[in-house]
Design a protein around this motif. Structure first.
Motif, mmCIF file in Angstrom:
data_model
loop_
_atom_site.group_PDB
_atom_site.id
_atom_site.type_symbol
_atom_site.label_atom_id
_atom_site.label_comp_id
_atom_site.label_asym_id
_atom_site.label_seq_id
_atom_site.Cartn_x
_atom_site.Cartn_y
_atom_site.Cartn_z
ATOM 1 N N GLY A 119 37.832 65.206 27.990
ATOM 2 C CA GLY A 119 36.582 64.497 28.224
ATOM 3 C C GLY A 119 36.569 63.042 27.835
ATOM 4 N N ARG A 120 37.710 62.434 27.575
ATOM 5 C CA ARG A 120 37.771 61.035 27.184
ATOM 6 C C ARG A 120 38.666 60.261 28.139
ATOM 7 N N ASP A 121 38.202 59.079 28.568
ATOM 8 C CA ASP A 121 38.967 58.247 29.477
ATOM 9 C C ASP A 121 38.755 56.765 29.159
ATOM 10 N N PRO A 122 38.965 56.337 27.906
ATOM 11 C CA PRO A 122 38.773 54.933 27.555
ATOM 12 C C PRO A 122 40.029 54.099 27.769
ATOM 13 N N ILE A 123 39.898 52.797 27.540
ATOM 14 C CA ILE A 123 41.030 51.875 27.504
ATOM 15 C C ILE A 123 41.624 51.936 26.110
ATOM 16 N N VAL A 124 42.922 52.170 26.014
ATOM 17 C CA VAL A 124 43.530 52.356 24.688
ATOM 18 C C VAL A 124 44.816 51.537 24.525
ATOM 19 N N THR A 125 45.235 51.383 23.279
ATOM 20 C CA THR A 125 46.536 50.878 22.809
ATOM 21 C C THR A 125 46.711 49.370 22.993
ATOM 22 N N ARG A 126 46.799 48.889 24.242
ATOM 23 C CA ARG A 126 46.955 47.466 24.527
ATOM 24 C C ARG A 126 46.219 47.111 25.826
ATOM 25 N N VAL A 127 45.793 45.827 25.909
ATOM 26 C CA VAL A 127 45.104 45.334 27.101
ATOM 27 C C VAL A 127 45.765 44.040 27.549
ATOM 28 N N ILE A 128 46.176 43.987 28.807
ATOM 29 C CA ILE A 128 46.733 42.769 29.411
ATOM 30 C C ILE A 128 45.847 42.419 30.599
ATOM 31 N N GLN A 129 45.115 41.314 30.492
ATOM 32 C CA GLN A 129 44.200 40.929 31.566
ATOM 33 C C GLN A 129 44.888 39.966 32.520
ATOM 34 N N ILE A 130 44.567 40.100 33.812
ATOM 35 C CA ILE A 130 45.185 39.254 34.835
ATOM 36 C C ILE A 130 44.102 38.582 35.680
ATOM 37 N N ALA A 131 44.475 37.457 36.285
ATOM 38 C CA ALA A 131 43.579 36.709 37.170
ATOM 39 C C ALA A 131 44.267 36.494 38.505
ATOM 40 N N GLY A 132 43.509 36.643 39.591
ATOM 41 C CA GLY A 132 44.056 36.426 40.929
ATOM 42 C C GLY A 132 44.194 34.954 41.257
ATOM 43 N N LEU A 133 45.260 34.597 41.972
ATOM 44 C CA LEU A 133 45.535 33.199 42.322
ATOM 45 C C LEU A 133 45.417 32.935 43.818
ATOM 46 N N GLU A 134 44.959 33.918 44.575
ATOM 47 C CA GLU A 134 44.783 33.750 46.015
ATOM 48 C C GLU A 134 43.312 33.904 46.370
ATOM 49 N N GLN A 135 42.951 33.445 47.567
ATOM 50 C CA GLN A 135 41.553 33.441 47.974
ATOM 51 C C GLN A 135 40.954 34.841 47.982
ATOM 52 N N PHE A 136 41.735 35.836 48.415
ATOM 53 C CA PHE A 136 41.203 37.186 48.562
ATOM 54 C C PHE A 136 41.203 37.983 47.258
ATOM 55 N N ASN A 137 41.829 37.442 46.197
ATOM 56 C CA ASN A 137 41.843 38.181 44.926
ATOM 57 C C ASN A 137 41.399 37.318 43.739
ATOM 58 N N LYS A 138 40.758 36.200 44.028
ATOM 59 C CA LYS A 138 40.380 35.276 42.949
ATOM 60 C C LYS A 138 39.324 35.862 42.009
ATOM 61 N N ASN A 139 38.697 36.984 42.397
ATOM 62 C CA ASN A 139 37.691 37.615 41.537
ATOM 63 C C ASN A 139 38.283 38.701 40.639
ATOM 64 N N SER A 140 39.606 38.830 40.614
ATOM 65 C CA SER A 140 40.230 39.883 39.795
ATOM 66 C C SER A 140 39.882 39.741 38.318
ATOM 67 N N HIS A 141 39.797 38.503 37.828
ATOM 68 C CA HIS A 141 39.473 38.301 36.414
ATOM 69 C C HIS A 141 38.034 38.691 36.133
ATOM 70 N N SER A 142 37.105 38.280 37.002
ATOM 71 C CA SER A 142 35.699 38.638 36.785
ATOM 72 C C SER A 142 35.465 40.129 36.997
ATOM 73 N N ARG A 143 36.337 40.776 37.780
ATOM 74 C CA ARG A 143 36.248 42.233 37.952
ATOM 75 C C ARG A 143 36.870 42.981 36.770
ATOM 76 N N ARG A 144 37.494 42.233 35.847
ATOM 77 C CA ARG A 144 38.121 42.802 34.653
ATOM 78 C C ARG A 144 39.227 43.787 35.030
ATOM 79 N N ILE A 145 40.167 43.285 35.827
ATOM 80 C CA ILE A 145 41.349 44.069 36.183
ATOM 81 C C ILE A 145 42.370 43.920 35.063
ATOM 82 N N TYR A 146 42.688 45.039 34.418
ATOM 83 C CA TYR A 146 43.596 45.047 33.283
ATOM 84 C C TYR A 146 44.845 45.868 33.587
ATOM 85 N N ILE A 147 45.887 45.600 32.832
ATOM 86 C CA ILE A 147 47.004 46.531 32.641
ATOM 87 C C ILE A 147 46.806 47.089 31.245
#
Length: 279
Positions: A119-147
């Motif tokens: 019953g648990r599905d959190p973000i754990v251990t480490r977080v690596i955040q990324i940002a998009g550098l192209e027009q179609f993915n430039k919102n990746s950072h604001s969408r909080r896309i993590y590894i």
């Protein structure tokens, strides 16, 4: 009758086999096409076979199994899709924290969750955040896309996330020191085999992120900027006034009585005026 009953007994086993085959089928249907972007040094995420590969001087150094979005591929704001294209690492969070540490808002909560906790599905251990550098993915950072790490390690190797790239805790601990701010991250729909094959072609163009773009990468998670103070409302409710509520009620009732008296007095004056005119 007996044959149909026998089929019903075999039905659960057939369903289980079907689920296993679906779990390991190709993420992206159709032919395995070459990647759009190739990097010389960085991270390549191939969604077809759910792999994350660390590239150094155009060669594979290390690879890991991952889990991308179960909803598909895309960059639409408000969706749970995994974006594709060229990205860069903007932030690393969690150094020194134990494996299984839960992160909320890129901050450790102090809770440690075991692997495959029910019953648990959190973000754990480490977080690596990324940002998009192209027009179609430039919102990746604001969408909080993590590894990031996940306790749901049973789902690694197949699409199961809500847009992020999930990894086993041991794997994300191993990856964490290998990446740095500004490091290129490409997310492609091809397989790792196709990506590495394209990487070895002598005439292929490799992506490098200029220093001025790295310097202008976002440094914070926009979700956790301090909120602006709201202006105080002019009128407050009775609950906010506390003990003054009773006095305000009395004053309103007195005011309404005074209005009634004034209206009656005006009516009397008007009626006496009419009588005098008639006389």
């Amino acid at each position: 009758m007996f044959k149909s009953f026998k089929f019903l007994l075999l039905l659960p086993a057939v369903c289980a086999l079907f689920q296993v085959s679906c779990r390991h089928q190709a993420y992206v249907p159709g032919p395995d096409t070459p990647p759009r972007a190739v990097i010389r040094d960085g991270v390549a995420i191939t969604l077809r076979d759910q792999k994350l590969t660390v590239i150094r001087n155009g060669k594979k150094v290390k690879d890991y199994d991952i889990s991308s979005s179960k909803f598909g591929v895309g960059g639409r704001t408000g969706s749970h899709y995994t974006p594709t294209g060229i990205h860069a690492v903007t932030k690393k969070v969690g150094e020194g924290q134990p494996s299984g540490m839960v992160f909320k808002g890129c901050r450790p909560t102090g809770e440690v969750v075991p692997i495959d906790a029910a019953g648990r599905d959190p973000i754990v251990t480490r977080v690596i955040q990324i940002a998009g550098l192209e027009q179609f993915n430039k919102n990746s950072h604001s969408r909080r896309i993590y590894i990031h790490g996940t306790p749901e390690e049973r789902n690694i190797g197949r699409p199961a996330s809500y847009g992020c790239i999930r990894m086993r805790s041991d794997d994300v601990l191993d990856l964490f020191p290998r990446v740095y701010r500004g490091m290129p991250v490409v997310i492609e729909c091809c397989s790792q085999e196709m990506y590495l094959k394209t990487e070895q072609q002598p005439d292929v163009k490799r992506i490098a992120i200029p220093e001025n773009i790295v310097a202008n990468l976002p440094t914070d998670d926009i979700r956790f900027r301090p909120a602006k103070k709201r202006k105080k409302a002019g009128r407050r409710g009775l609950a906010a006034r506390g003990g003054k509520a009773k006095s305000s009620r009395k004053s309103r009732s007195i005011a309404s009585k005074n209005k009634k008296k004034k209206s009656k007095a005006r009516k009397k004056v008007a009626s006496t005026g009419k009588k005098k005119r008639r006389r």
